[in-house]
Design a protein around this motif. Structure first.
Motif, PDB file in Angstrom:
ATOM      1  N   ASP A   1      -9.629  -9.305  -2.131  1.00 18.50           N
ATOM      2  CA  ASP A   1     -11.079  -9.372  -2.285  1.00 18.50           C
ATOM      3  C   ASP A   1     -11.442 -10.261  -3.469  1.00 18.50           C
ATOM      4  OD1 ASP A   1     -13.800  -8.769  -1.895  1.00 18.50           O
ATOM      5  OD2 ASP A   1     -13.679  -7.042  -3.250  1.00 18.50           O
ATOM      6  N   LYS A   2     -10.754 -10.083  -4.594  1.00 20.43           N
ATOM      7  CA  LYS A   2     -11.052 -10.867  -5.785  1.00 20.43           C
ATOM      8  C   LYS A   2     -10.606 -12.328  -5.639  1.00 20.43           C
ATOM      9  CE  LYS A   2     -13.249  -7.866  -8.119  1.00 20.43           C
ATOM     10  NZ  LYS A   2     -14.699  -8.093  -8.396  1.00 20.43           N
ATOM     11  N   LEU A   3      -9.570 -12.561  -4.871  1.00 16.48           N
ATOM     12  CA  LEU A   3      -9.200 -13.937  -4.562  1.00 16.48           C
ATOM     13  C   LEU A   3     -10.300 -14.609  -3.739  1.00 16.48           C
ATOM     14  CD1 LEU A   3      -5.414 -13.494  -3.714  1.00 16.48           C
ATOM     15  CD2 LEU A   3      -6.338 -14.924  -5.555  1.00 16.48           C
TER      16      LEU A   3
ATOM     17  N   ASP B   1     -17.273 -17.486 -14.691  1.00 16.49           N
ATOM     18  CA  ASP B   1     -16.000 -18.021 -14.201  1.00 16.49           C
ATOM     19  C   ASP B   1     -14.846 -17.568 -15.087  1.00 16.49           C
ATOM     20  OD1 ASP B   1     -14.671 -19.386 -12.269  1.00 16.49           O
ATOM     21  OD2 ASP B   1     -15.178 -21.381 -12.967  1.00 16.49           O
ATOM     22  N   LYS B   2     -15.036 -17.641 -16.380  1.00 13.74           N
ATOM     23  CA  LYS B   2     -14.000 -17.205 -17.316  1.00 13.74           C
ATOM     24  C   LYS B   2     -13.649 -15.729 -17.097  1.00 13.74           C
ATOM     25  CE  LYS B   2     -13.452 -16.318 -22.294  1.00 13.74           C
ATOM     26  NZ  LYS B   2     -13.771 -14.882 -22.226  1.00 13.74           N
ATOM     27  N   ALA B   3     -14.669 -14.887 -16.978  1.00 18.02           N
ATOM     28  CA  ALA B   3     -14.427 -13.461 -16.764  1.00 18.02           C
ATOM     29  C   ALA B   3     -13.711 -13.221 -15.436  1.00 18.02           C
ATOM     30  CB  ALA B   3     -15.748 -12.695 -16.790  1.00 18.02           C
ATOM     31  N   GLY B   4     -14.067 -13.975 -14.407  1.00 17.28           N
ATOM     32  CA  GLY B   4     -13.427 -13.817 -13.110  1.00 17.28           C
ATOM     33  C   GLY B   4     -11.953 -14.168 -13.138  1.00 17.28           C
TER      34      GLY B   4
ATOM     35  N   VAL C   1      -6.059 -12.831 -13.294  1.00 21.68           N
ATOM     36  CA  VAL C   1      -4.759 -12.851 -13.980  1.00 21.68           C
ATOM     37  C   VAL C   1      -4.221 -11.430 -14.119  1.00 21.68           C
ATOM     38  CG1 VAL C   1      -3.619 -13.295 -16.188  1.00 21.68           C
ATOM     39  CG2 VAL C   1      -5.160 -15.004 -15.228  1.00 21.68           C
ATOM     40  N   ALA C   2      -5.090 -10.499 -14.504  1.00 21.98           N
ATOM     41  CA  ALA C   2      -4.658  -9.111 -14.678  1.00 21.98           C
ATOM     42  C   ALA C   2      -4.211  -8.500 -13.353  1.00 21.98           C
ATOM     43  CB  ALA C   2      -5.793  -8.287 -15.292  1.00 21.98           C
ATOM     44  N   LEU C   3      -4.935  -8.765 -12.283  1.00 19.21           N
ATOM     45  CA  LEU C   3      -4.574  -8.218 -10.974  1.00 19.21           C
ATOM     46  C   LEU C   3      -3.245  -8.790 -10.487  1.00 19.21           C
ATOM     47  CD1 LEU C   3      -8.023  -8.212  -9.120  1.00 19.21           C
ATOM     48  CD2 LEU C   3      -6.619  -6.210  -9.644  1.00 19.21           C
ATOM     49  N   ALA C   4      -3.059 -10.085 -10.654  1.00 20.15           N
ATOM     50  CA  ALA C   4      -1.791 -10.698 -10.234  1.00 20.15           C
ATOM     51  C   ALA C   4      -0.630 -10.120 -11.029  1.00 20.15           C
ATOM     52  CB  ALA C   4      -1.868 -12.216 -10.425  1.00 20.15           C
ATOM     53  N   ASP C   5      -0.853  -9.854 -12.304  1.00 21.05           N
ATOM     54  CA  ASP C   5       0.191  -9.259 -13.136  1.00 21.05           C
ATOM     55  C   ASP C   5       0.515  -7.843 -12.670  1.00 21.05           C
ATOM     56  OD1 ASP C   5       1.940  -9.287 -15.512  1.00 21.05           O
ATOM     57  OD2 ASP C   5       0.557  -7.769 -16.255  1.00 21.05           O
ATOM     58  N   GLU C   6      -0.504  -7.069 -12.314  1.00 15.66           N
ATOM     59  CA  GLU C   6      -0.282  -5.711 -11.817  1.00 15.66           C
ATOM     60  C   GLU C   6       0.566  -5.701 -10.550  1.00 15.66           C
ATOM     61  OE1 GLU C   6      -3.856  -3.555 -11.185  1.00 15.66           O
ATOM     62  OE2 GLU C   6      -4.222  -3.178 -13.319  1.00 15.66           O
TER      63      GLU C   6
ATOM     64  N   MET D   1       0.825  -1.203   0.000  1.00 17.74           N
ATOM     65  CA  MET D   1       0.000   0.000   0.000  1.00 17.74           C
ATOM     66  C   MET D   1       0.861   1.255   0.000  1.00 17.74           C
ATOM     67  SD  MET D   1      -3.155  -1.148   2.511  1.00 17.74           S
ATOM     68  CE  MET D   1      -4.182   0.246   2.064  1.00 17.74           C
ATOM     69  N   LEU D   2       2.012   1.183   0.667  1.00 23.21           N
ATOM     70  CA  LEU D   2       2.925   2.323   0.652  1.00 23.21           C
ATOM     71  C   LEU D   2       3.468   2.593  -0.743  1.00 23.21           C
ATOM     72  CD1 LEU D   2       4.961   1.765   3.955  1.00 23.21           C
ATOM     73  CD2 LEU D   2       3.358   3.643   3.462  1.00 23.21           C
ATOM     74  N   LYS D   3       3.580   1.527  -1.554  1.00 23.05           N
ATOM     75  CA  LYS D   3       4.061   1.684  -2.920  1.00 23.05           C
ATOM     76  C   LYS D   3       2.955   2.100  -3.880  1.00 23.05           C
ATOM     77  CE  LYS D   3       5.854  -2.430  -3.251  1.00 23.05           C
ATOM     78  NZ  LYS D   3       6.571  -3.586  -3.851  1.00 23.05           N
ATOM     79  N   GLY D   4       1.750   2.269  -3.357  1.00 21.91           N
ATOM     80  CA  GLY D   4       0.643   2.690  -4.202  1.00 21.91           C
ATOM     81  C   GLY D   4      -0.167   1.550  -4.784  1.00 21.91           C
ATOM     82  N   ASP D   5       0.148   0.306  -4.419  1.00 18.02           N
ATOM     83  CA  ASP D   5      -0.626  -0.829  -4.896  1.00 18.02           C
ATOM     84  C   ASP D   5      -1.920  -0.953  -4.085  1.00 18.02           C
ATOM     85  OD1 ASP D   5       1.335  -1.419  -6.745  1.00 18.02           O
ATOM     86  OD2 ASP D   5       2.403  -2.775  -5.383  1.00 18.02           O
ATOM     87  N   SER D   6      -2.783  -1.853  -4.541  1.00 21.67           N
ATOM     88  CA  SER D   6      -4.067  -2.070  -3.853  1.00 21.67           C
ATOM     89  C   SER D   6      -4.222  -3.557  -3.538  1.00 21.67           C
ATOM     90  CB  SER D   6      -5.230  -1.576  -4.716  1.00 21.67           C
ATOM     91  OG  SER D   6      -5.099  -0.207  -5.006  1.00 21.67           O
ATOM     92  N   PRO D   7      -3.441  -4.061  -2.568  1.00 24.38           N
ATOM     93  CA  PRO D   7      -3.527  -5.492  -2.264  1.00 24.38           C
ATOM     94  C   PRO D   7      -4.897  -5.906  -1.753  1.00 24.38           C
ATOM     95  CG  PRO D   7      -2.293  -4.316  -0.570  1.00 24.38           C
ATOM     96  CD  PRO D   7      -2.505  -3.347  -1.683  1.00 24.38           C
ATOM     97  N   GLN D   8      -5.657  -4.958  -1.176  1.00 26.19           N
ATOM     98  CA  GLN D   8      -6.979  -5.311  -0.677  1.00 26.19           C
ATOM     99  C   GLN D   8      -7.911  -5.707  -1.815  1.00 26.19           C
ATOM    100  OE1 GLN D   8      -5.692  -2.329  -0.779  1.00 26.19           O
ATOM    101  NE2 GLN D   8      -7.194  -0.754  -1.313  1.00 26.19           N
TER     102      GLN D   8
END
Length: 252
Positions: A80-82, A185-188, A193-198, A69-76
């Motif tokens: 949540d999506k996990l 499920d496919k969309a999820g 994948v995109a969030l993990a890549d970010e 979060m200090l680096k500006g990421d949004s791990p929450q």
């Protein structure tokens, strides 16, 4: 075809009388609608959030989340999506459990789907569930916690479970619900994948991409089985042609 008496045309005399009521009986000049909208607005304005993403249960997890979060990421958001994916994969196994039970009684030889096919997909869904649980734990989270998005998909998927568990629904109707689940499920997985890549989580990107490809296969299979179940054939018309025809403007 059967004795379906739900349509208004089944009682033309009564339906005509209903449509000829005095305007004063059927209209309140929008007063009732306005009152209902105001009531809903009050509930919306004063409602709590659907839930919250829990804090990491371990010291290492808390440190990792804090640094992100200090680096500006949004791990929450990722957690949540996990949680969402975890809940949906659990539901997916239950959907296929119900479909397998129904097919053991009703499946005939008019479609290419087999019990073995369904058991394989069910095993994939269960394995995806465990994969996501491990991913949550690796980030310091608790996979037994229900995040807001997990609560959301729990409500969304209730109708799908009701369809599959209803003894009156046919194989085709059950497959319609399954296709709906596989599309979601496919969309999820694409989102995950995109969030993990970010977040630079290369190992998760690899494992989530593998799961996404498996879900794409599930979707293709279930769509084929559904089309077989409703005896759908496209003849000489390709799907791409149908889409292009629908986008054409009518001639002036």
């Amino acid at each position: 075809m059967g004795m379906n008496r739900t349509g208004i045309q089944m009682s033309p005399i009564d339906s005509k009388a209903m449509q000829e009521l005095e305007p004063s009986v059927t209209s309140d000049d929008g007063v009732g609608d306005m009152a209902l909208a105001e009531l809903r607005s009050d509930y919306i304005a004063n409602a709590d959030a659907l839930g919250s993403v829990p804090l990491p249960a371990t010291l290492g997890g808390a440190v990792n989340v804090g640094m992100a979060m200090l680096k500006g990421d949004s791990p929450q958001i990722l957690l949540d999506k996990l949680g969402e994916r975890l809940a949906f994969e659990r539901t997916g196994t239950r959907l296929y459990d119900a479909l397998i039970t129904k097919c053991e009684v009703m499946l005939a030889g008019d479609i290419s789907m087999t019990i073995d096919d369904l058991e394989q997909i069910r095993a994939d869904e269960a394995r995806h569930f465990l994969m996501v649980a491990d991913a949550i734990e690796s980030l310091g989270g608790d996979p037994t916690s229900q995040t807001p998005s997990a609560a959301l998909v729990g409500v969304e998927s209730m109708g799908l479970l009701q369809v599959l568990n209803d003894p009156r629904t046919s194989i085709a109707q059950s497959l319609h619900a399954i296709v709906t689940a596989e599309l979601s499920d496919k969309a999820g997985w694409e989102t995950l994948v995109a969030l993990a890549d970010e977040h630079g989580l290369a190992d998760m990107v690899d494992s989530f991409t593998e799961a996404l490809n498996e879900e794409r296969e599930h979707l293709a299979l279930t769509q084929t089985w559904y089309e077989e179940a409703i005896r759908l054939t496209y003849g000489d018309v390709e799907i791409d042609d149908i889409a292009s025809l629908s986008q054409q403007q009518p001639p002036e």
